[in-house]
Design an enzyme around this catalytic site. Structure first.
Site, mmCIF file in Angstrom:
data_model
loop_
_atom_site.group_PDB
_atom_site.id
_atom_site.type_symbol
_atom_site.label_atom_id
_atom_site.label_comp_id
_atom_site.label_asym_id
_atom_site.label_seq_id
_atom_site.Cartn_x
_atom_site.Cartn_y
_atom_site.Cartn_z
ATOM 1 N N GLY A 11 1.008 -1.167 0.007
ATOM 2 C CA GLY A 11 -0.086 0.180 0.063
ATOM 3 C C GLY A 11 1.004 1.054 -0.134
ATOM 4 N N ALA A 12 0.508 2.241 -0.849
ATOM 5 C CA ALA A 12 1.324 3.478 -1.000
ATOM 6 C C ALA A 12 0.282 4.533 -0.603
ATOM 7 C CB ALA A 12 1.760 3.532 -2.430
ATOM 8 N N VAL A 82 -3.085 -6.867 -3.915
ATOM 9 C CA VAL A 82 -2.633 -7.755 -2.945
ATOM 10 C C VAL A 82 -4.054 -8.564 -2.607
ATOM 11 C CG1 VAL A 82 -2.320 -8.295 -0.415
ATOM 12 C CG2 VAL A 82 -1.095 -6.456 -1.732
ATOM 13 N N GLU A 170 -16.415 18.022 5.669
ATOM 14 C CA GLU A 170 -15.354 18.660 4.504
ATOM 15 C C GLU A 170 -16.200 18.395 3.102
ATOM 16 O OE1 GLU A 170 -11.281 17.339 5.315
ATOM 17 O OE2 GLU A 170 -10.875 19.163 5.929
ATOM 18 N N ALA A 313 -4.353 10.990 8.468
ATOM 19 C CA ALA A 313 -3.172 11.212 7.784
ATOM 20 C C ALA A 313 -2.195 11.337 8.543
ATOM 21 C CB ALA A 313 -3.587 12.146 6.658
ATOM 22 N N LYS A 373 -5.066 25.417 6.670
ATOM 23 C CA LYS A 373 -5.627 24.092 5.833
ATOM 24 C C LYS A 373 -4.441 24.042 4.487
ATOM 25 C CE LYS A 373 -8.121 20.398 4.623
ATOM 26 N NZ LYS A 373 -8.041 19.315 5.551
#
Lengths: 396, 396
Positions: A11-12, A82, A170, A313, A373
């Protein structure tokens, strides 16, 4: 073993890409083989997806080609999906092959958590990937086009967003900005468009500063959002949602942002999970597997009060860096670091020129928060791709 | 009667808008009351609709606000939908009212002719209005977004265009130009996209110069179009089309351009029609009603060999001007003119930088023809709106 150790990163996302970038920077020549596996040839900036989903920004600004971020002389990149992890055999099964590893980093990301609400999985859209947000944007535009053919179908102009967490808030901020443009483009009376934000918890943005939450609700209400807070979705059908109090809201678009769980492959691999997530040790390793690190939405890290940090994140990035450090320490036999999340603050966008945030102990709102932001977004681009990426993808 | 005569014009298409513009220019003060009725507050440039339908141009460039074209001191504009014409009572019933007239101009436009092919009416899209082309554009984009969620569904990337007349050919030219952009935007392999153009007649562009038709087919084949000429569509289902030879083409998008008929309201009003069209007299009037003029797709004008002229923008414009002249002649008791269509030539676009055309006796192709197409478009804008409109809407 005389051969050099093989590190495979699955996973990137934030965690995986940061691990890879940090490893390629710190590892010496021939110290380890690093392979990064990802479903797409791009990394996407999940915290930015609410904009292309609403159609207020181009999806291109939310993704970066992986080969621009990694050095192929140092890290191998495999574009594949995967399908299975076999921790005891130290193997990963891909759609089109198999990889063996000595060390594994699992950063496969999460999946929507629907809490067993009937029909939500089948009928609601999720803001989870470039493909999914392009779909949402097209779906929304299509509803306007459809409405013009069938003006009795007000449900085409009704949008239900389930969940008033970060993603939900958001997204509705952007959607509210987008609606007037769409109404103009399709000759639709704006007063016919309804946006509902439905949240089961007693407040929007649970855990956030109440004064800022109140400010956010006011900004968004002024933009035309109807909030139904403390109201559970009981069922989602192709026609809309049934909510607490047995009210049925007819809506051709339901976007579910109400929860994230870990990845189904973790359960299938035999790991012990909580909602599909692995509770990692202080070095970010899976219990019983000292060669398997887990980052991002697939992992759980507990705070000092013994409750899980929310999957963001920010924490994933810090995990990625820590994992790279600990992998190198394992290889070199040096000292591992205990992972400790350092909260730099949080900013939630409310649409153009509006946001709320906490940075350190300072509360920010309005335009100042919106600027912050942007700073956070730029900082991330800088971390992964340096100045060139900031220039290419940054929104000035 | 001492009051001034009332002229009602139904429809602001090519014929209707030209009638209105010419009447407002020629009529003296208080010589007649002119009312223009149209469903939308804009006139649209039908010959341009293939571009916004494919998404290669903004729909705004294919429409003009009616109040920019008429002078409200001279012509009344009523935005409403006509539901019924009562020729014996000299009344027109609108969705929200009634209008009486002394003279009527019917320019309500045509409807898709599906020749009784089962399922075509229900399942195929038509390039007929701003709303319909916005729908087609959104529908096409949505298929790309859907394909990314369900990569087994190749039918999402298959586009069937029924009819290789002017509209069909011009649309596939644009669509072929648009596909590479969409593939890039949605990360789709262009080789997976299929565009079929299916025509029952033994040639594309029946009646056009065969050398130019051959050229057009070559240009479009090189752009990736698969032609099936001399092949009838036998049935259209939600899954695709069944064609002659019992081949079924799975396609989530079917656009039907294969035929135009007149307006269903003409039959309902008791006029004698051929495929919904009224065969007008030499002054463009409906038989038995010397106060009712018919223009555009609602009318049939015979050529010298006794066959109908194809319904084009060009003939509708000339009719509109002739009707205005004859209306004024009726009012003033002066000499009416016999309508005679003067063919200035025809140009068909094949996408960016490519077209074919005949102007006078000259055959044009390639870039020269594409330039001529632009000249024709500009000329029309000039006729209806003068230089300011050319500047605003012209594509330079």
């Amino acid at each position: 073993m005389s051969r050099i150790p093989r590190i495979v990163i699955l996973g990137a996302g934030y965690g995986g890409i940061l691990s890879a970038i940090r490893l390629q920077k710190e590892l010496n020549y021939n110290e380890a083989d690093v392979t990064l596996v990802n479903k797409h040839d791009y990394h996407y900036i999940t915290t930015h997806l609410h904009m292309p989903a609403a159609g207020t920004d181009n999806p291109e600004n939310a993704r970066v080609n992986i080969l621009k971020l990694i050095d192929e002389f140092k890290v191998d990149f495999v574009k594949s999906t995967v399908t299975q992890i076999r921790p005891h055999e130290k193997k990963v099964i891909l759609e089109d092959g198999t990889l063996s590893y000595d060390y594994l980093v699992i950063g496969l990301g999460g999946e929507a958590e629907t809490f067993g609400i009937p029909g939500l999985k089948e009928n609601a859209l999720n803001i989870r990937s470039i493909n999914s947000v392009r779909f949402i944007r097209e779906h929304i535009e299509y509803q306007f086009a459809k409405y013009k053919r069938e003006p009795d179908r007000k449900d085409y102009l009704t949008f239900v967003i389930g969940g008033a967490g970060f993603t939900g808030i958001e997204f509705i901020g952007e959607l509210a900005d987008r609606i007037p443009q769409l109404c103009k483009e399709f000759d639709v009376d704006p007063s016919l468009v309804k946006i509902y934000n439905i949240e089961a918890a007693p407040t929007a943005l649970p855990g956030f500063d109440p004064e800022l939450v109140e400010y956010a609700m006011k900004v968004l209400t002024d933009k035309g959002i109807t909030f139904k807070i403390g109201t559970a979705i009981k069922e989602c059908t192709p026609e809309g949602v049934l909510i607490a109090g047995d009210e049925f809201i007819k809506a051709a678009t339901v976007v579910w942002t109400g929860g994230i769980r870990g990845n189904h492959m973790l359960d299938e691999a035999g790991f012990e999970t909580m909602r599909g997530r692995i509770k990692v040790d202080e070095h970010l390793r899976a219990p019983q597997f000292d060669n398997i690190y887990v980052v991002g939405d697939c992992s759980i890290v507990m705070n000092d009060e013994g409750r899980p940090f929310p999957p963001t994140a920010q924490i994933a990035m810090q995990q990625g860096e820590a994992v790279a450090h600990n992998l190198i320490a394992s290889i070199r036999g040096s000292q591992m670091k205990t992972f400790k999340f350092s909260n730099k603050g949080t900013v939630a966008s409310l649409g153009k020129g509006q946001a709320i945030g906490i940075v350190g102990s300072r509360k920010l709102k309005g335009n100042v928060a919106a600027m912050m932001k942007k700073v956070v977004d730029m900082r991330y681009l800088y971390i992964i791709g340096g100045i060139p990426l900031v220039i290419r993808k940054g929104r000035f």
